[in-house]
Design a protein around this motif. Sequence first.
Motif, PDB file in Angstrom:
ATOM      1  N   THR A 195      65.190  21.178  76.831  1.00 41.13           N
ATOM      2  CA  THR A 195      65.812  22.029  75.810  1.00 41.13           C
ATOM      3  C   THR A 195      64.814  23.023  75.240  1.00 41.13           C
ATOM      4  O   THR A 195      65.156  24.192  74.978  1.00 41.13           O
ATOM      5  N   GLU A 196      63.561  22.594  75.002  1.00 44.81           N
ATOM      6  CA  GLU A 196      62.537  23.509  74.492  1.00 44.81           C
ATOM      7  C   GLU A 196      62.273  24.647  75.473  1.00 44.81           C
ATOM      8  O   GLU A 196      62.095  25.799  75.063  1.00 44.81           O
ATOM      9  N   GLY A 197      62.253  24.346  76.762  1.00 47.99           N
ATOM     10  CA  GLY A 197      61.934  25.363  77.766  1.00 47.99           C
ATOM     11  C   GLY A 197      63.133  25.869  78.529  1.00 47.99           C
ATOM     12  O   GLY A 197      62.997  26.266  79.696  1.00 47.99           O
ATOM     13  N   LYS A 198      64.307  25.872  77.929  1.00 44.59           N
ATOM     14  CA  LYS A 198      65.519  26.275  78.645  1.00 44.59           C
ATOM     15  C   LYS A 198      65.456  27.732  79.093  1.00 44.59           C
ATOM     16  O   LYS A 198      65.981  28.085  80.159  1.00 44.59           O
ATOM     17  N   ALA A 199      64.806  28.609  78.293  1.00 48.21           N
ATOM     18  CA  ALA A 199      64.708  30.014  78.704  1.00 48.21           C
ATOM     19  C   ALA A 199      63.836  30.155  79.947  1.00 48.21           C
ATOM     20  O   ALA A 199      64.114  30.987  80.823  1.00 48.21           O
ATOM     21  N   ARG A 200      62.775  29.362  80.036  1.00 52.21           N
ATOM     22  CA  ARG A 200      61.900  29.420  81.207  1.00 52.21           C
ATOM     23  C   ARG A 200      62.584  28.807  82.435  1.00 52.21           C
ATOM     24  O   ARG A 200      62.321  29.221  83.581  1.00 52.21           O
ATOM     25  N   LEU A 201      63.430  27.805  82.212  1.00 51.78           N
ATOM     26  CA  LEU A 201      64.087  27.129  83.335  1.00 51.78           C
ATOM     27  C   LEU A 201      65.363  27.831  83.765  1.00 51.78           C
ATOM     28  O   LEU A 201      65.923  27.486  84.821  1.00 51.78           O
ATOM     29  N   SER A 236      56.406  15.975  84.148  1.00 54.07           N
ATOM     30  CA  SER A 236      55.170  16.607  83.661  1.00 54.07           C
ATOM     31  C   SER A 236      55.318  18.119  83.580  1.00 54.07           C
ATOM     32  O   SER A 236      54.776  18.767  82.677  1.00 54.07           O
ATOM     33  N   GLU A 237      56.072  18.692  84.537  1.00 51.15           N
ATOM     34  CA  GLU A 237      56.310  20.145  84.499  1.00 51.15           C
ATOM     35  C   GLU A 237      57.130  20.526  83.266  1.00 51.15           C
ATOM     36  O   GLU A 237      56.825  21.509  82.570  1.00 51.15           O
ATOM     37  N   PHE A 238      58.166  19.745  82.967  1.00 43.49           N
ATOM     38  CA  PHE A 238      58.982  20.029  81.787  1.00 43.49           C
ATOM     39  C   PHE A 238      58.159  19.910  80.502  1.00 43.49           C
ATOM     40  O   PHE A 238      58.316  20.722  79.578  1.00 43.49           O
ATOM     41  N   GLU A 239      57.290  18.915  80.447  1.00 43.95           N
ATOM     42  CA  GLU A 239      56.454  18.739  79.255  1.00 43.95           C
ATOM     43  C   GLU A 239      55.491  19.913  79.077  1.00 43.95           C
ATOM     44  O   GLU A 239      55.283  20.405  77.963  1.00 43.95           O
ATOM     45  N   ARG A 240      54.917  20.364  80.189  1.00 41.63           N
ATOM     46  CA  ARG A 240      53.991  21.512  80.112  1.00 41.63           C
ATOM     47  C   ARG A 240      54.714  22.784  79.660  1.00 41.63           C
ATOM     48  O   ARG A 240      54.220  23.530  78.815  1.00 41.63           O
ATOM     49  N   ALA A 249      57.417  22.934  77.849  1.00 39.13           N
ATOM     50  CA  ALA A 249      57.767  22.794  76.433  1.00 39.13           C
ATOM     51  C   ALA A 249      56.571  23.065  75.534  1.00 39.13           C
ATOM     52  O   ALA A 249      56.696  23.723  74.479  1.00 39.13           O
ATOM     53  N   GLU A 250      55.375  22.600  75.929  1.00 41.66           N
ATOM     54  CA  GLU A 250      54.171  22.866  75.142  1.00 41.66           C
ATOM     55  C   GLU A 250      53.859  24.360  75.105  1.00 41.66           C
ATOM     56  O   GLU A 250      53.483  24.911  74.066  1.00 41.66           O
ATOM     57  N   GLU A 251      54.003  25.019  76.248  1.00 41.62           N
ATOM     58  CA  GLU A 251      53.747  26.456  76.278  1.00 41.62           C
ATOM     59  C   GLU A 251      54.744  27.218  75.401  1.00 41.62           C
ATOM     60  O   GLU A 251      54.362  28.167  74.705  1.00 41.62           O
ATOM     61  N   VAL A 252      55.992  26.805  75.423  1.00 43.46           N
ATOM     62  CA  VAL A 252      57.004  27.480  74.599  1.00 43.46           C
ATOM     63  C   VAL A 252      56.717  27.265  73.121  1.00 43.46           C
ATOM     64  O   VAL A 252      56.812  28.196  72.306  1.00 43.46           O
ATOM     65  N   ARG A 253      56.345  26.044  72.757  1.00 44.65           N
ATOM     66  CA  ARG A 253      56.017  25.785  71.352  1.00 44.65           C
ATOM     67  C   ARG A 253      54.783  26.569  70.908  1.00 44.65           C
ATOM     68  O   ARG A 253      54.740  27.098  69.786  1.00 44.65           O
ATOM     69  N   ALA A 254      53.777  26.631  71.773  1.00 44.89           N
ATOM     70  CA  ALA A 254      52.573  27.409  71.428  1.00 44.89           C
ATOM     71  C   ALA A 254      52.902  28.895  71.295  1.00 44.89           C
ATOM     72  O   ALA A 254      52.400  29.576  70.385  1.00 44.89           O
ATOM     73  N   HIS A 255      53.749  29.407  72.179  1.00 46.61           N
ATOM     74  CA  HIS A 255      54.144  30.818  72.096  1.00 46.61           C
ATOM     75  C   HIS A 255      54.930  31.087  70.811  1.00 46.61           C
ATOM     76  O   HIS A 255      54.705  32.114  70.140  1.00 46.61           O
ATOM     77  N   ARG A 256      55.831  30.186  70.470  1.00 49.93           N
ATOM     78  CA  ARG A 256      56.611  30.367  69.249  1.00 49.93           C
ATOM     79  C   ARG A 256      55.713  30.321  68.010  1.00 49.93           C
ATOM     80  O   ARG A 256      55.889  31.097  67.056  1.00 49.93           O
TER      81      ARG A 256
END
Length: 465
Positions: A45-51, A149-153, A155-162
Amino acid sequence: MSDAYFTTPFGRRPMTFGQLARQVAVRSAPAEGQVQKWQVFRDITEGKARLGVSDRSLAVLHALLSFHPETVLTSGSDLVVFPSNRELSLRAHGMAAATLRRHLAALIEAGLIIRRDSPNGKRYARKGPGGVIETAYGFDLSPLISRASEFERIAEEVRAHRHAIRLLRERITLLRRDIRKLIAFAEQEKLPGPWHDLAVRFADLSAPLPATTPSDVLEATATALQRLCQEVHKSLKENAIFQNLSANESQIERHQQTPPAENPDSESAQIAATAYASAPTSHQGNGNPSDIHLPDVLTACPTISSYSSTPISSWSDLLKTAELIRLFLGIGQHTWHESCQILGSRTASVVVAAILERHDQIRSPRAYLHSLTTRAKTGAFSVAPMIKALLRARLAATQPPNATLKVTDNTAGEAIGSLPSPRRAEHPAERLPMPPFPGQSRLRDLKDPPRRPEHRLFARSGHGP
């Protein structure tokens, strides 16, 4: 779970290279043992835009995960769920069948699930002895384990960008506020500097930034605002405003907005005859009123002592008290510093003490101090006659009427008649005309007793009583 290495879609749907590549990626990805399915779903859900999935597609994935009985997804176990379209639509909040099929295809395209079709295209499970599922046809959830692990990475990138975007927007907001208020302050105080050009440049950087503004645009805007803010600070530091402000909190040096200009010459007519008009002498620009002493100042102006927390025993104590008093009298910082530069700090303090002593006779202390400072520039003001006049006025007010004259009853009238009549200081309000009062005639009628009827009768007939 199917033993086939590759699975193909049912019916007329063709096999694509993308489906083949995703199945290869799932098979070759190292298994992570077990994962929490709802934690993986939160990362997706955090990285839905990237996925490349929408919120409606995530609602369908949430419904598919709810059909798996366990909270933990374990590699090697049966991860195929086989709900019917009706049950899946109910758990997807009543989604229409066509919409459901479209979002299932989006999840397969994103590689989040794998379709495992049966020979007839239906979803079911074949159970063996003891009710153990031997083969199941439906949607395989194994990509959620292999790509956890890919989904977790992501999500971390999206949170850091936000978080970085939020910091950039806060930085832009603070820089805009500081620049706007500093330029407004400089223009209001009429400080020298290129304030108009800076204001024009600031207007170009003040356009609203939508929520979808890219991070590179925000970074460029913040950098430009930072350079503009540095130029504003540099222009302010080149002026003398920071030299007049002290860091000592006991000075209470706060900014005073300069009121509209008044006519300083009109204040000379608002004071008494013993006021501060003095003979033309040279002013003391060094700040040392050598012709007066501190005890004489405190005697002539005793009111200022009540505003000091400690007894005034030196010129520095008088200066600190005068610095406090000028705020109460409405004397701005610019007028005060100008007086200290021209009159000297000690003379300016004595003048403020004298103004406080006669504050009831001075309409505008700021304009009066400015008038005295202007006269001092031409050498037409000295503080000594001012203090001497206050001393004489105070001495005359404290002497009893019969202290210097003792006469007999026969010569009292002649002696008193020969004395000069003292002139009292006239308050400015006493020279103002009294407003007409319509009730004065009624008050006069009340004061005069009414005439008796016989008075009016005699007055009409012309005969006395």
